[in-house]
Enzyme design. Sequence first.
Site, mmCIF file in Angstrom:
data_model
loop_
_atom_site.group_PDB
_atom_site.id
_atom_site.type_symbol
_atom_site.label_atom_id
_atom_site.label_comp_id
_atom_site.label_asym_id
_atom_site.label_seq_id
_atom_site.Cartn_x
_atom_site.Cartn_y
_atom_site.Cartn_z
ATOM 1 N N VAL A 82 18.738 47.371 101.184
ATOM 2 C CA VAL A 82 18.768 45.841 101.979
ATOM 3 C C VAL A 82 17.218 45.185 101.897
ATOM 4 O O VAL A 82 16.435 45.684 102.337
ATOM 5 C CB VAL A 82 19.204 45.951 103.432
ATOM 6 C CG1 VAL A 82 19.350 44.558 104.179
ATOM 7 C CG2 VAL A 82 20.710 46.487 103.560
ATOM 8 N N LYS A 83 17.512 44.097 101.334
ATOM 9 C CA LYS A 83 16.221 43.345 100.996
ATOM 10 C C LYS A 83 15.863 42.383 102.058
ATOM 11 O O LYS A 83 16.641 41.637 102.795
ATOM 12 C CB LYS A 83 16.147 42.442 99.609
ATOM 13 C CG LYS A 83 14.994 42.405 99.011
ATOM 14 C CD LYS A 83 15.307 41.547 97.686
ATOM 15 C CE LYS A 83 13.976 41.573 97.016
ATOM 16 N NZ LYS A 83 14.140 40.877 95.429
#
Length: 218
Positions: A82-83
């Site tokens: 997850v960015k």
Amino acid sequence: MKFFLDTASVSEIKRISELGLVDGVTTNPTIIAKEGRPFEEVIKEICSIVDGPVSAEVIGLEADKMVEEARILAKWAPNVVVKIPMTEEGLKAVHTLTAEGIKTNVTLIFTVSQGLMAAKAGATYISPFLGRLDDIGTDGMILIKNLKKVLDNYGLKAEIISASIRHIGHLEEAAEAGAHIATIPGSLFPKLWSHPLTDKGIEGFLKDWEAFSQKEGN
């Protein structure tokens, strides 16, 4: 050094993966939007092609919203990372997600202190942007070198993803500086393995072999 492909183009990912050069993929909302397909559909297809980490970015700006989105993204495939944007709320989200075992990539890092904060919060990856620093007259490579030194000094586990790579020099210098990963646009990859002297050398070898073969045939 590991190579990530900075794209959401499935055809591009398949083509370069066939060379054994793709260790992961990074995406962002801009890259996803260019594909004109549903976000979930694109990420799941990429994850089915690439065994390594695939970064998918949250859209929310508040920590609670980021965490909520991240939990959904993480369920799409086991290799989703997850960015998260480098903000106070982002750090709060990273801390929560790390405790839940969800891997994160903190993006839009432009200073050593930002990278240090992200690593301390528990980020799996931190992404300093070289090209964007160069655009404002700052040497982005100094950031990579100093970040690597700081992480090593304190035994922090976050891996550096050199992002916003614009040319071969960026990649080569990032490798020399000890960055763990470079995320590279698909358009740059052919320039990494090509050189006019290589082409000229091949042409010369073939020409000499042809002359030799004709001589042997006589």
